[in-house]
Design a protein around this motif. Structure first.
Motif, mmCIF file in Angstrom:
data_model
loop_
_atom_site.group_PDB
_atom_site.id
_atom_site.type_symbol
_atom_site.label_atom_id
_atom_site.label_comp_id
_atom_site.label_asym_id
_atom_site.label_seq_id
_atom_site.Cartn_x
_atom_site.Cartn_y
_atom_site.Cartn_z
ATOM 1 N N LYS A 101 47.012 47.410 24.137
ATOM 2 C CA LYS A 101 45.580 47.407 24.428
ATOM 3 C C LYS A 101 45.289 47.433 25.919
ATOM 4 O O LYS A 101 44.334 48.074 26.375
ATOM 5 C CB LYS A 101 44.931 46.181 23.791
ATOM 6 N N ASN A 102 46.094 46.737 26.715
ATOM 7 C CA ASN A 102 45.808 46.616 28.136
ATOM 8 C C ASN A 102 46.713 47.452 29.033
ATOM 9 O O ASN A 102 46.725 47.266 30.242
ATOM 10 C CB ASN A 102 45.903 45.140 28.552
ATOM 11 N N GLY A 103 47.485 48.352 28.452
ATOM 12 C CA GLY A 103 48.332 49.198 29.281
ATOM 13 C C GLY A 103 49.711 48.610 29.485
ATOM 14 O O GLY A 103 49.989 47.463 29.110
ATOM 15 N N GLY A 152 40.458 47.532 44.893
ATOM 16 C CA GLY A 152 41.482 47.142 45.853
ATOM 17 C C GLY A 152 40.969 46.047 46.751
ATOM 18 O O GLY A 152 40.159 45.215 46.349
ATOM 19 N N GLY A 153 41.438 46.047 47.979
ATOM 20 C CA GLY A 153 41.017 45.011 48.907
ATOM 21 C C GLY A 153 41.984 43.837 48.924
ATOM 22 O O GLY A 153 43.070 43.876 48.359
ATOM 23 N N VAL A 154 41.599 42.774 49.549
ATOM 24 C CA VAL A 154 42.451 41.611 49.721
ATOM 25 C C VAL A 154 42.651 40.889 48.399
ATOM 26 O O VAL A 154 41.696 40.544 47.718
ATOM 27 C CB VAL A 154 41.836 40.638 50.752
ATOM 28 N N VAL A 155 43.915 40.682 48.025
ATOM 29 C CA VAL A 155 44.208 39.897 46.832
ATOM 30 C C VAL A 155 44.963 38.612 47.165
ATOM 31 O O VAL A 155 45.070 37.725 46.343
ATOM 32 C CB VAL A 155 45.027 40.724 45.808
ATOM 33 N N ASP A 156 45.523 38.510 48.371
ATOM 34 C CA ASP A 156 46.085 37.241 48.833
ATOM 35 C C ASP A 156 46.124 37.258 50.362
ATOM 36 O O ASP A 156 45.863 38.276 50.998
ATOM 37 C CB ASP A 156 47.479 36.978 48.231
ATOM 38 N N ILE A 157 46.463 36.142 50.960
ATOM 39 C CA ILE A 157 46.351 35.995 52.413
ATOM 40 C C ILE A 157 47.345 36.870 53.162
ATOM 41 O O ILE A 157 47.208 37.080 54.365
ATOM 42 C CB ILE A 157 46.555 34.516 52.827
ATOM 43 N N SER A 251 33.576 45.737 36.676
ATOM 44 C CA SER A 251 34.212 44.429 36.535
ATOM 45 C C SER A 251 35.464 44.511 35.669
ATOM 46 O O SER A 251 36.523 43.959 36.023
ATOM 47 C CB SER A 251 33.217 43.441 35.917
ATOM 48 N N LEU A 252 35.369 45.220 34.535
ATOM 49 C CA LEU A 252 36.515 45.339 33.639
ATOM 50 C C LEU A 252 37.630 46.166 34.268
ATOM 51 O O LEU A 252 38.812 45.875 34.069
ATOM 52 C CB LEU A 252 36.075 45.977 32.318
ATOM 53 N N LEU A 257 43.098 46.386 36.400
ATOM 54 C CA LEU A 257 44.057 46.741 37.443
ATOM 55 C C LEU A 257 44.808 45.514 37.943
ATOM 56 O O LEU A 257 46.019 45.559 38.179
ATOM 57 C CB LEU A 257 43.335 47.417 38.611
ATOM 58 N N LEU A 258 44.092 44.418 38.072
ATOM 59 C CA LEU A 258 44.715 43.191 38.565
ATOM 60 C C LEU A 258 45.634 42.581 37.524
ATOM 61 O O LEU A 258 46.744 42.136 37.827
ATOM 62 C CB LEU A 258 43.630 42.184 38.965
ATOM 63 N N GLY A 259 45.198 42.578 36.257
ATOM 64 C CA GLY A 259 45.985 41.941 35.209
ATOM 65 C C GLY A 259 47.197 42.742 34.788
ATOM 66 O O GLY A 259 48.269 42.189 34.555
ATOM 67 N N THR A 260 47.038 44.067 34.696
ATOM 68 C CA THR A 260 48.137 44.912 34.221
ATOM 69 C C THR A 260 49.063 45.346 35.342
ATOM 70 O O THR A 260 50.281 45.414 35.167
ATOM 71 C CB THR A 260 47.580 46.167 33.517
ATOM 72 N N TYR A 261 48.504 45.635 36.503
ATOM 73 C CA TYR A 261 49.300 46.166 37.611
ATOM 74 C C TYR A 261 49.265 45.280 38.851
ATOM 75 O O TYR A 261 49.658 45.711 39.932
ATOM 76 C CB TYR A 261 48.825 47.583 37.949
#
Length: 314
Positions: A101-103, A152-157, A251-252, A257-261
């Motif tokens: 379902k989520n790739g 995309g963009g910042v996901v951690d420091i 939002s989805l 993208l964040l959850g699967t990749y």
């Protein structure tokens, strides 16, 4: 010929479960026979001279046109052209990809198929994502929301310099309530020209387009569409309430993208992920995973070959 879903039957046109899948596609010849029927449902048509005839069969799975004598194969000119990966493994990858379902990630495909190379699994997935979009698909129509979002963009420091990518979003609204199909496109900037091209490419003329108050949508009324404009600046009503479709999709998409990749998506490959998300979203109500397998395989035999270099530079 693309059959309507209503004319297709689980267990006859496509496997209805994993057990049947394994039974149907037990060797390379079974896979080739299935591709042959998908590619030429009414009998062989020579890709070179377009003559409808029964070809000569040659060694090494070659086919020879009785008219022009040109040799071809069931995989030539498709996403499977010149592949070194057995068709059995391609089929398994397609079944797995359409049944999750989520790739799936390239690492997941590598482990599933027992591939020695991560790059091979990565290339297989990108080729399949490329095949997910039919260039002849119908345009969106009716009431359509259009907006832009950033991916995309910042996901951690440790990723302070990670760039955000601009994605244009269009989604059909089903009245009185509900969402239809979507279209997504990565652009370098949300400019008037990029937006106009996107709208022209993906939305039927005479449709009603709902946008925010941005000046980049100012010419919509002169392009053969009617425009519903909602100005969010200074409004007490949140944008996600006045334009729920595009905000839900954005939002989805980001969550997917964040959850699967894990958000590890580069600009050059983002288009492939947008293709996959569009394929999944537009078929979210499908009750049959086997039918999704059939559709992706069907599109794979009508999609032109894609080299590894093409994937890296698309």
């Amino acid at each position: 010929m693309n059959k309507k879903s209503s004319s297709l039957t689980a267990g006859i046109d496509y496997p209805k479960n994993w057990s049947q899948f394994v039974d149907w596609f037990h060797d390379e010849q079974a896979c080739r026979d299935y591709l042959y029927a998908l590619r030429w449902p009414n009998g062989f048509i020579c890709p070179n001279c377009l003559v409808h005839n029964v070809p000569y069969t040659l060694p090494k799975n070659k086919l020879k046109c009785v008219q022009c004598r040109k040799q071809t194969s069931v995989t030539a000119g498709t996403i499977f052209e010149k592949t070194r990966t057995p068709l059995k493994e391609w089929f398994a990858a397609i079944w797995y990809l359409t049944n999750q379902k989520n790739g799936v990630s390239a690492l997941g495909i590598q482990r599933l198929l027992g591939l020695g190379s991560y790059q091979t699994a990565w290339a297989i997935l990108h080729r399949l994502r490329y095949a997910m979009i039919n260039p002849e698909r119908d345009k969106l129509s009716g009431l359509v929301e259009v907006d832009e979002t950033f991916v995309g963009g910042v996901v951690d420091i440790n990723q302070q310099d990670k760039k955000k990518f601009v994605v244009l979003v269009a989604i059909e609204l089903i009245e009185p309530k509900g969402f239809g199909r979507i279209r997504l496109r990565q652009v370098d900037k949300a400019t008037k020209n990029n937006v106009e091209q996107f709208i022209t490419d993906v939305i039927e003329p005479n449709s009603r387009i709902h946008t925010d108050g941005s000046a980049i949508y100012g010419s919509v009324d002169n392009m053969g569409y009617s425009r519903k404009k909602t100005v969010h600046l200074g409004s007490n009503i949140p944008a996600h309430e006045t334009m729920p479709g595009v905000h839900r999709v954005a939002s989805l998409l980001k969550r997917w993208l964040l959850g699967t990749y894990q958000g590890a998506v580069q600009s050059k490959q983002l288009d492939y992920y947008l293709d996959e998300y569009t394929f999944r979203f537009n078929r979210r109500k499908s009750r049959s995973r086997g039918l999704l397998f059939y559709r992706l395989l069907e599109q794979s035999v009508t999609t032109k070959p894609l080299t590894y270099k093409d994937i890296k530079t698309r």
